[in-house]
Design an enzyme around this catalytic site. Structure first.
Site, PDB file in Angstrom:
ATOM      1  N   ALA A 123       0.822  -1.139  -0.051  1.00 34.95           N
ATOM      2  CA  ALA A 123       0.053  -0.057  -0.018  1.00 34.95           C
ATOM      3  C   ALA A 123       1.053   1.242  -0.075  1.00 34.95           C
ATOM      4  O   ALA A 123       2.326   1.194   0.308  1.00 34.95           O
ATOM      5  CB  ALA A 123      -1.103   0.108   1.251  1.00 34.95           C
ATOM      6  N   LYS A 124       0.333   2.448  -0.354  1.00 31.48           N
ATOM      7  CA  LYS A 124       1.102   3.597  -0.154  1.00 31.48           C
ATOM      8  C   LYS A 124      -0.225   4.750   0.025  1.00 31.48           C
ATOM      9  O   LYS A 124      -1.158   4.609  -0.184  1.00 31.48           O
ATOM     10  CB  LYS A 124       2.032   3.984  -1.396  1.00 31.48           C
ATOM     11  CG  LYS A 124       3.053   4.916  -0.814  1.00 31.48           C
ATOM     12  CD  LYS A 124       4.228   3.968  -0.207  1.00 31.48           C
ATOM     13  CE  LYS A 124       5.380   4.876  -0.037  1.00 31.48           C
ATOM     14  NZ  LYS A 124       6.445   3.969   0.534  1.00 31.48           N
TER      15      LYS A 124
END
Ligand code: NAD
Length: 434
Positions: A123-124
């Protein structure tokens, strides 16, 4: 049960032949993904699944600024893939945050976690803002409102952030507190990179640089180059670069050049890294450093050294300068320092590149240790953290090297192949729901 061995038609790549923007991180990631997917003969269905992020969230973040006016920022969180476990990935506060960038960084996290075989997906996140122009109070309010806006995705079992560009332990403490207030009890495993006093792991701050040192040591051994006296140039003397330099020096390497955003210094007799760190502690930047000759960041990359460690920014090694690089090993401390176009030029020159998804994976590995310690409520000594980090980095380097030799591909393609195959296996086993 549905599975992925479905259509036999060729992989559809709608954007394969369109003009590639060398500096677009999503395209840089996709080019590497495509190459590895092709070599793995990935099924078309699975190819399509892995190409697309699972979830993309864009939120408005209204914040009362210190001057009494309301400002509305844009916040993004992308979960690329959670097949192997909770999504893991940092949050950056920066004016250059964009959906494309966050998507690329989220996918990189999926591959990075898989390369080192930790049970996380990728994720980011980010908020488009300029933290340099914000007060501490404004930073806190941005953090808390952004956290509240994406709270449905967050959680120790679903999505676990960490610090990234312009965010730090302090920001993670606010995020953890906001989440905990919403759920009604303290949940320190909702984020990593926290202050040690509230559940952060010993050794986390040094972990990425330590991992860089470990894989560089393995690369030197593989190439039968002695560690003692190996020359090293480091671009970006921040957390990753300075710690890597310090530990490489401790192993006998000679750090001959360092730089930060204000410029660099080269000293063929060797820079005393401890002294340079003390300089930074006192002066904040390297500006005015008294050891060696000044050198630009561009020219530092072209130095004749054994090891080049880009540890600052994306896209510094491109089709424009790759042919002029003289280092024998490049250890990618930064995320995405080399563009896809530069890969083949470096290959032709026989430069051994330790790719970012392996080289800088020490950080997320110790983040994983932090999450484990939080969930177990039992904390490890720094020595235990470092030993376990060493085991994972050494094994991961060996696994990638083995694949690279087996398939006669470079280390980057091998790392992607390893990562994609690990994620694919889980998808095949799980099948498609409904
Ligand atoms: P940092 O902010 O501590 O250090 C960054 C360094 O780069 C600073 O010395 C800064 O002056 C320098 N820099 C900035 N702009 C520059 C420019 N134009 N030219 C040369 N130097 C410049 O950041 P960090 O945590 O060390 O991260 C560095 C890189 O490593 C980033 O790409 C980051 O995404 C990546 N990374 C960091 C971690 C981590 O645990 N910190 C983990 C994985 C990857």
């Amino acid at each position: 049960m549905a599975d992925f061995l479905l259509p036999s038609h060729p992989i559809v790549r709608p954007d394969k032949d369109r003009f590639l923007n060398e500096e677009n991180p999503f395209e840089a990631m996709m080019v590497r993904f495509d190459r590895a997917a092709e070599l793995l003969d990935l099924e078309p269905g699975l190819y399509k699944v892995l190409r697309n992020p699972e979830k993309q969230i864009i939120v408005s973040v209204p914040v009362m600024m210190d001057n009494g006016e309301v400002e509305v920022f844009t916040g993004i969180r992308v979960l690329h893939n959670t097949s192997r476990g909770p999504a893991k990935g940092g949050i950056r506060f920066d004016m250059n945050v964009s959906l494309d960038e966050v998507k690329a960084l989220a996918a990189w996290m999926t591959w990075k976690c898989a390369v080192v075989n930790i049970p996380f997906g990728g994720a980011k996140g980010g908020v488009i803002c300029d933290p340099l122009k914000m007060s501490i109070g404004e930073m806190e309010r941005v953090t808390r409102r952004y956290t509240a806006a994406i709270i449905q995705t967050l959680g120790p079992d679903s999505d676990v952030p960490a610090p990234d560009v312009n965010t730090n332990e302090r920001v993670m403490a606010w995020l953890m507190d906001t989440y905990s207030m919403h759920v009604g009890h303290t949940v320190n495993a909702v984020t990593t990179g926290k202050p040690v006093e509230m559940g952060g792991s010993l050794g986390r701050r040094e972990a990425t640089g330590r991992g860089c040192m470990m894989v560089t040591r393995d690369a030197l051994a593989h190439l039968k180059m002695p560690m003692k006296g190996a020359t090293v140039a480091v671009q970006g003397f921040g957390n990753v670069g300075s710690i890597a330099a310090q530990l490489l020096q401790a192993e006998g390497c000679k750090v001959v050049a360092i730089s930060d955003r204000t410029g660099g210094y080269v000293h063929r007799k060797g820079i005393d890294v401890e002294h340079a760190i003390a300089w930074i502690t006192e002066h904040k930047t390297l500006e005015g450093y008294t050891v060696g000759e000044p050198i630009s960041n561009e020219n530092l990359l072209l130095l004749d050294v054994d090891v080049l460690l880009p540890a600052a920014l994306e896209n510094v090694i491109t089709t424009k300068n790759a042919a002029k690089i003289r280092a024998k090993i490049i250890c990618e401390g930064a995320n995405g320092p080399t563009t896809a176009g530069a890969d083949s030029i470096l290959d032709d020159k026989g430069i051994f590149v330790i790719p970012d998804i392996l080289a800088n994976a020490g950080g997320v590995t110790v983040s994983y240790f932090e999450w484990v310690q939080n969930r177990g409520g039992y904390y490890w000594t720094e020595q235990v953290v470092n030993e376990r980090l060493g085991e994972i980095m050494v094994n991961s380097f060996a696994a990638v090297l083995k694949l690279s030799l087996q398939h006669k591909v470079n280390m980057r393609t091998a790392a992607y192949m390893l990562a994609i195959s690990r994620v694919s296996i889980v998808h095949r086993l799980r099948g498609i729901y409904a």
